[in-house]
Design an enzyme around this catalytic site. Structure first.
Site, PDB file in Angstrom:
ATOM      1  N   LEU A 109     -19.033 -24.177 -15.085  1.00 19.95           N
ATOM      2  CA  LEU A 109     -20.456 -24.298 -15.684  1.00 19.95           C
ATOM      3  C   LEU A 109     -20.411 -25.165 -17.307  1.00 19.95           C
ATOM      4  O   LEU A 109     -20.815 -25.814 -17.482  1.00 19.95           O
ATOM      5  CB  LEU A 109     -20.910 -22.924 -15.795  1.00 19.95           C
ATOM      6  N   SER A 110     -19.196 -24.546 -17.784  1.00 28.49           N
ATOM      7  CA  SER A 110     -18.736 -25.084 -19.159  1.00 28.49           C
ATOM      8  C   SER A 110     -18.453 -26.430 -19.403  1.00 28.49           C
ATOM      9  O   SER A 110     -17.854 -26.995 -18.510  1.00 28.49           O
ATOM     10  CB  SER A 110     -17.888 -24.153 -19.800  1.00 28.49           C
ATOM     11  N   SER A 134     -21.709 -21.153 -25.037  1.00 30.12           N
ATOM     12  CA  SER A 134     -22.785 -20.146 -25.095  1.00 30.12           C
ATOM     13  C   SER A 134     -24.012 -20.916 -24.737  1.00 30.12           C
ATOM     14  O   SER A 134     -24.837 -20.395 -23.921  1.00 30.12           O
ATOM     15  CB  SER A 134     -22.819 -19.479 -26.596  1.00 30.12           C
ATOM     16  N   GLY A 168     -20.876 -11.225 -12.241  1.00 30.18           N
ATOM     17  CA  GLY A 168     -19.448 -11.618 -12.864  1.00 30.18           C
ATOM     18  C   GLY A 168     -19.054 -10.678 -14.068  1.00 30.18           C
ATOM     19  O   GLY A 168     -17.953 -10.254 -14.257  1.00 30.18           O
ATOM     20  N   ILE A 183       0.361   2.287 -32.376  1.00 28.01           N
ATOM     21  CA  ILE A 183       0.897   3.738 -32.198  1.00 28.01           C
ATOM     22  C   ILE A 183       2.637   3.365 -31.766  1.00 28.01           C
ATOM     23  O   ILE A 183       3.506   4.059 -31.965  1.00 28.01           O
ATOM     24  CB  ILE A 183       0.222   4.408 -30.800  1.00 28.01           C
ATOM     25  N   GLU A 235     -17.190 -15.209 -19.767  1.00 28.89           N
ATOM     26  CA  GLU A 235     -18.377 -15.247 -18.800  1.00 28.89           C
ATOM     27  C   GLU A 235     -19.565 -14.356 -19.831  1.00 28.89           C
ATOM     28  O   GLU A 235     -20.281 -13.599 -19.383  1.00 28.89           O
ATOM     29  CB  GLU A 235     -18.175 -14.051 -17.670  1.00 28.89           C
TER      30      GLU A 235
END
Ligand code: CAA
Length: 380
Positions: free
Chosen positions: A125-126, A132, A242, A337, A363
């Protein structure tokens, strides 16, 4: 709401945990160090049905529900978050698009192989200028007879280097924004398709990420999923599912941080006492455990809604937003810790901190999850 796992879901949890301990834990630090992908283990995961968990048996899948998927994703990611994302992309992005949007011929040709791990899938997609703002694409697919000619660059493609099949979102009409974006099934290796170098990443270094280039890449029109102009909706709706997978991945990382923290707090002595007897350490463990419990409930709730075919976009975004913050916080406190030892690679704790960060980015960033949540609430 009842989040008690069924007998079958308990069995999946046990199987995934056993597999992860036996086959993913050995060498996980070295794979992270050398950025090596666990190819053999991924193949085994395919044989166990973990790569097509929600795909019905008629398409060679495991025919399980989304709750089972969450349970398995948590267990795999608890040991190796890189294997987790490879599994997540194949299941909830690639196989899911075939299930929800593709036709039977496309399912027969590709899904039957993706569901068993014979093929590995990627979701694309990107682009360099659109993360974004996902619909702001510069790639283009020009219709030419019974094919489309693709040009442009896609980036941050998980499984990009080894994928056999990619689900690629590309505009086919200019000037109408997201309504002009279409979804194509692309077989890697066709002329005009090439991949960039493996990205050198902060975390999840055992999963491969690269750019994908299209240079007059001819794709048959029959490889379009659904109709022209549906690509953005397909991507958005699929990403809702997703995000449940990434929430489960984050949960696995956080759970690992908690378990390592508790074990170390019970064993490490300072000032003549185990450090777990100190309030400062107990407080960290209590907050970690509480946030993990809340993350698990949010994630299972979103998965349950998906299984019931109810809307779950808001709940998936909430689960991802909260679980990813929990993973980042838990991993950071786990390193704290462990003190100086936590900063050393061999303890396997600093890796959790590096792996956790991506769950707030891919995602949909946490900020985008908040957009999805707020929009949903305002529309209710
Ligand atoms: N669920 C269903 N539909 C959605 C949706 C959602 N969560 N978000 C948007 N849509 C639909 C809208 O309903 C609309 O469709 P209709 O016309 O049919 O109503 C269409 O999409 C356009 O919506 P918007 O006008 O709201 O679009 P926008 O440009 O304002 O963007 C956004 C909305 C939420 C910001 C979206 O762009 C987004 O989610 N961005 C993040 C992208 C992202 O998650 N990228 C991840 C990359 S993949 C990856 O990381 C995989 C990996 O490798 C691990």
């Amino acid at each position: 709401m009842d989040f008690k796992l069924t007998e079958e879901q308990e069995l999946i949890k046990k199987t995934a945990r056993k597999f992860a301990i036996e086959h993913l834990e050995p060498g996980v630090i070295e794979r992270d160090d050398l950025a090596k992908t666990p190819y053999e283990q991924i193949k085994m995961m395919g044989e166990l049905g973990f790569l097509g968990m929600m795909v019905p048996e008629e398409w060679n899948g495991a025919g399980m529900d989304a709750v089972s998927y969450v349970v398995a994703m948590e267990e795999i990611s608890r040991i190796d978050a890189s294997a987790g994302v490879i599994m997540s992309v194949n299941n909830s992005l690639v196989c899911q698009i075939f299930l929800d949007w593709a036709n039977d011929a496309q399912r027969q040709k590709y899904l039957t192989k993706l569901a068993t791990g014979e093929y590995i899938g990627a979701f694309s997609l990107s682009e360099p200028q659109s993360g974004s703002d996902a619909s702001n694409m510069h790639t283009f697919a020009e219709k030419d007879g019974d094919s489309y000619i693709l040009n442009g660059t896609k980036n941050w493609i998980t499984n990009g280097l080894t994928s056999d099949v990619l689900m690629v979102m590309v505009p086919t009409t200019k000037g109408i924004g997201y309504k002009g974006i279409s979804c194509f099934i692309i077989e890697s290796g066709i002329p005009g398709f090439s991949r960039g170098a493996k990205e050198n990443k902060l975390g999840i270094r055992g999963s491969e990420t690269c750019e994908i280039y299209f240079d007059n890449c001819r794709v048959p029109a029959e490889n379009m999923v659904n109709e022209a102009g549906q690509g953005f909706r397909i991507a958005m709706k699929t990403l809702n599912g997703g995000r449940i997978g990434i929430a489960a991945q984050a949960l696995g990382i956080a759970q690992a941080a908690l378990e390592k923290s508790v074990a170390y707090a019970k064993e490490r002595k300072q000032f003549g006492k185990t450090i777990g007897t100190f309030g400062a350490i107990q407080s960290k463990i209590a907050i970690m455990a509480t946030n993990i419990e809340a993350s698990r409930l949010l994630t299972l709730h979103a998965a349950q809604l998906k299984d019931e075919h109810k809307s779950y976009a808001k709940e998936a975004a909430m689960a991802k937003q909260f679980a990813s913050q929990t993973a980042v916080d838990a991993a950071r406190e786990c390193v704290q810790i462990h003190g100086g030892y936590g900063y050393m690679q061999e303890y396997g704790v600093e890796r959790l901190m590096r792996d956790a960060k991506i769950t707030q980015i891919y995602e949909g960033t946490s900020e985008i999850q908040e957009v999805v949540i707020a929009r949903s609430i305002m529309e209710e």
